[in-house]
Scaffold this active site. Structure first.
Site, PDB file in Angstrom:
ATOM      1  N   ARG A  53     -84.754  23.170  22.162  1.00  0.00           N
ATOM      2  CA  ARG A  53     -83.607  22.531  21.511  1.00  0.00           C
ATOM      3  C   ARG A  53     -82.610  23.581  21.051  1.00  0.00           C
ATOM      4  O   ARG A  53     -81.400  23.386  21.108  1.00  0.00           O
ATOM      5  CB  ARG A  53     -84.053  21.665  20.328  1.00  0.00           C
ATOM      6  CG  ARG A  53     -82.897  21.089  19.527  1.00  0.00           C
ATOM      7  CD  ARG A  53     -83.276  19.862  18.707  1.00  0.00           C
ATOM      8  NE  ARG A  53     -84.537  20.006  18.018  1.00  0.00           N
ATOM      9  CZ  ARG A  53     -84.711  20.635  16.844  1.00  0.00           C
ATOM     10  NH1 ARG A  53     -83.672  21.211  16.231  1.00  0.00           N
ATOM     11  NH2 ARG A  53     -85.899  20.703  16.282  1.00  0.00           N
ATOM     12  N   TYR A 105     -58.934   8.953  26.499  1.00  0.00           N
ATOM     13  CA  TYR A 105     -60.083   8.327  27.155  1.00  0.00           C
ATOM     14  C   TYR A 105     -60.708   7.281  26.229  1.00  0.00           C
ATOM     15  O   TYR A 105     -60.870   7.515  25.029  1.00  0.00           O
ATOM     16  CB  TYR A 105     -61.111   9.408  27.524  1.00  0.00           C
ATOM     17  CG  TYR A 105     -62.469   8.867  27.876  1.00  0.00           C
ATOM     18  CD1 TYR A 105     -62.627   7.906  28.883  1.00  0.00           C
ATOM     19  CD2 TYR A 105     -63.604   9.292  27.201  1.00  0.00           C
ATOM     20  CE1 TYR A 105     -63.870   7.400  29.194  1.00  0.00           C
ATOM     21  CE2 TYR A 105     -64.852   8.794  27.512  1.00  0.00           C
ATOM     22  CZ  TYR A 105     -64.978   7.845  28.507  1.00  0.00           C
ATOM     23  OH  TYR A 105     -66.215   7.328  28.806  1.00  0.00           O
ATOM     24  N   ASP A 177     -59.399  18.586  25.575  1.00  0.00           N
ATOM     25  CA  ASP A 177     -60.241  18.014  26.625  1.00  0.00           C
ATOM     26  C   ASP A 177     -59.645  18.466  27.956  1.00  0.00           C
ATOM     27  O   ASP A 177     -58.582  18.002  28.363  1.00  0.00           O
ATOM     28  CB  ASP A 177     -60.253  16.485  26.504  1.00  0.00           C
ATOM     29  CG  ASP A 177     -61.159  15.813  27.533  1.00  0.00           C
ATOM     30  OD1 ASP A 177     -61.438  16.433  28.575  1.00  0.00           O
ATOM     31  OD2 ASP A 177     -61.560  14.653  27.305  1.00  0.00           O
ATOM     32  N   LYS A 202     -68.000  15.406  35.481  1.00  0.00           N
ATOM     33  CA  LYS A 202     -66.911  15.243  36.427  1.00  0.00           C
ATOM     34  C   LYS A 202     -66.792  16.467  37.337  1.00  0.00           C
ATOM     35  O   LYS A 202     -67.697  16.755  38.100  1.00  0.00           O
ATOM     36  CB  LYS A 202     -65.610  14.962  35.662  1.00  0.00           C
ATOM     37  CG  LYS A 202     -65.728  13.917  34.534  1.00  0.00           C
ATOM     38  CD  LYS A 202     -66.322  12.591  34.959  1.00  0.00           C
ATOM     39  CE  LYS A 202     -66.114  11.456  33.960  1.00  0.00           C
ATOM     40  NZ  LYS A 202     -66.829  11.573  32.683  1.00  0.00           N
TER      41      LYS A 202
END
Length: 386
Positions: A53, A105, A177, A202
């Protein structure tokens, strides 16, 4: 080999921040499928790894590669793009204010308004066409400016350098972004941004086979703050998915060049089609921010949106149902061309009145031009528009 920090971009996507696996000499980083790591003595780690983690060698290789190609100090990767955004917002405290670009978005808008708003964080959604207009929105409580450029789905641009210059010297973070552009086209940290965010699902992954998110911090100190939140909250990216994104990055330059070439041709075709009304593409000379696109972007990307002269939702749906090479699906940025109806799909979480205000009409279609032969893409658009 020359200093890796001074590599040109096409070399950096393969070698930047990377090293061969030290124990075996493996050219590709192995997928370290382990949750924990043996220690020499309590608290004495063998190679700096304790628990996956906190850090995992495969994820570390990806994070180092991302920091390298974005020219940042530290990269962090997450189980999704939204998990990455969630990490940034956890830098804030109740009473803080965020200024965000208005054409956003849908998932980001949903997180801002339906999750973090209830923690007494105030969000203002602003048109950044004229950067000076945000002066009136900034207060002494403003702690974060959240940008998308190009925006999703209307392909609006924000002058990143102008925004960062405006808030220079103030205690305000600027996050960008960069999903649509990728660092091949645009590097926000070089333009003054503090944080770059990606939905690595993406273009970075590039093959529609992984869900992932990423952050790159400008400074080591900010990177450490974000890493603490990542470690404490646990929204990490697994080692196998890290490997897939790292592999995708190695062909980013080649893919983005073809995506951009196809995007230009798709936009040109649509602009000359009698059934099409508006085309939204940064590389179009008709785009109101074309000059900014030429200044801020190395290429114009593969994302194109458009509306119909009829203005009818039915025409958009018929077009989408008729496509044969383009696939009607959520997401973008894969090697295959995709088509999307924002109002019914990616931006359905934005209220209808807000969509109408922004210009996300029911006849709006968003295309992600893949890397297929352009003749086949144009033929598919042509037959679907009949």
């Amino acid at each position: 080999m020359k200093n890796k920090k001074n590599m040109k971009f096409n070399t950096k996507v393969i070698h930047g921040g990377q090293q061969h696996e030290p124990h075996t000499g493996s050219v590709n980083v192995p997928v370290f499928l382990t949750s924990t790591f043996a220690q020499k003595s309590p608290g004495q780690l063998k190679a700096g790894y304790e628990y996956s983690r906190g850090a995992n060698p495969t994820r570390q290789a990806l994070e180092d590669a991302l920091a390298s190609i974005e020219n940042g100090a530290r990269g962090l990767t997450f189980g999704s793009g939204l998990a990455a955004i969630d990490c940034v917002l956890k830098l804030l405290s109740p009473g803080d204010e965020v200024i965000a670009v208005d054409d956003l978005y849908g998932g980001t808008y949903r997180m801002f308004t339906r999750l973090f708003d209830k923690y007494q964080i105030k969000f203002s959604f602003v048109n950044f066409d004229e950067v000076d207009t945000i002066k009136d929105v900034i207060t002494d409580k403003t702690k974060l400016i959240w940008l998308e450029t190009p925006t999703n789905p209307l392909m609006k641009l924000v002058d990143i350098k102008a925004v960062t210059d405006l808030v220079k010297g103030k205690n305000i973070l600027v996050a960008v972004d960069n999903t649509f552009a990728t660092p091949y086209i645009q590097r926000p940290i070089d333009l003054g941004a503090d944080i770059v965010m990606h939905s690595a699902t993406k273009y970075l992954g590039g093959h529609s086979d992984v869900v992932a998110g990423a952050l790159v911090a400008k400074t080591p100190e900010l990177g450490e703050q974000l890493h603490f939140i990542q470690f404490a909250s646990g929204g990490i990216l697994g080692p196998h998915d890290s490997y897939l994104v790292l592999r995708g990055i190695k062909t980013l330059s080649l893919r983005m060049q073809r995506h951009s070439e196809n995007g230009v041709k798709v936009a040109e075709f649509l602009e000359n089609h009698p059934a099409i009304d508006k085309v939204f593409y940064p590389g179009s000379k008709n785009h109101p921010q074309y000059e900014l696109a030429k200044k801020q972007m190395a290429e114009f990307g593969g994302m194109v949106s458009f509306t119909f002269k009829s203005g009818k939702k039915e025409d958009a749906i018929k077009f989408l149902e008729n496509l044969k090479v383009f696939t009607l699906a959520e997401s973008l940025g894969g090697v295959e061309s995709l088509a999307n109806h924002p109002a019914l799909m990616t931006h359905a979480s934005i209220p209808a009145e807000k969509r109408a205000e922004l210009g996300i009409t029911d006849d709006l279609v968003r295309l992600s031009a893949g890397i297929e032969d352009i003749e086949d893409l144009i033929a598919d658009l042509e037959q679907a528009l009949k």
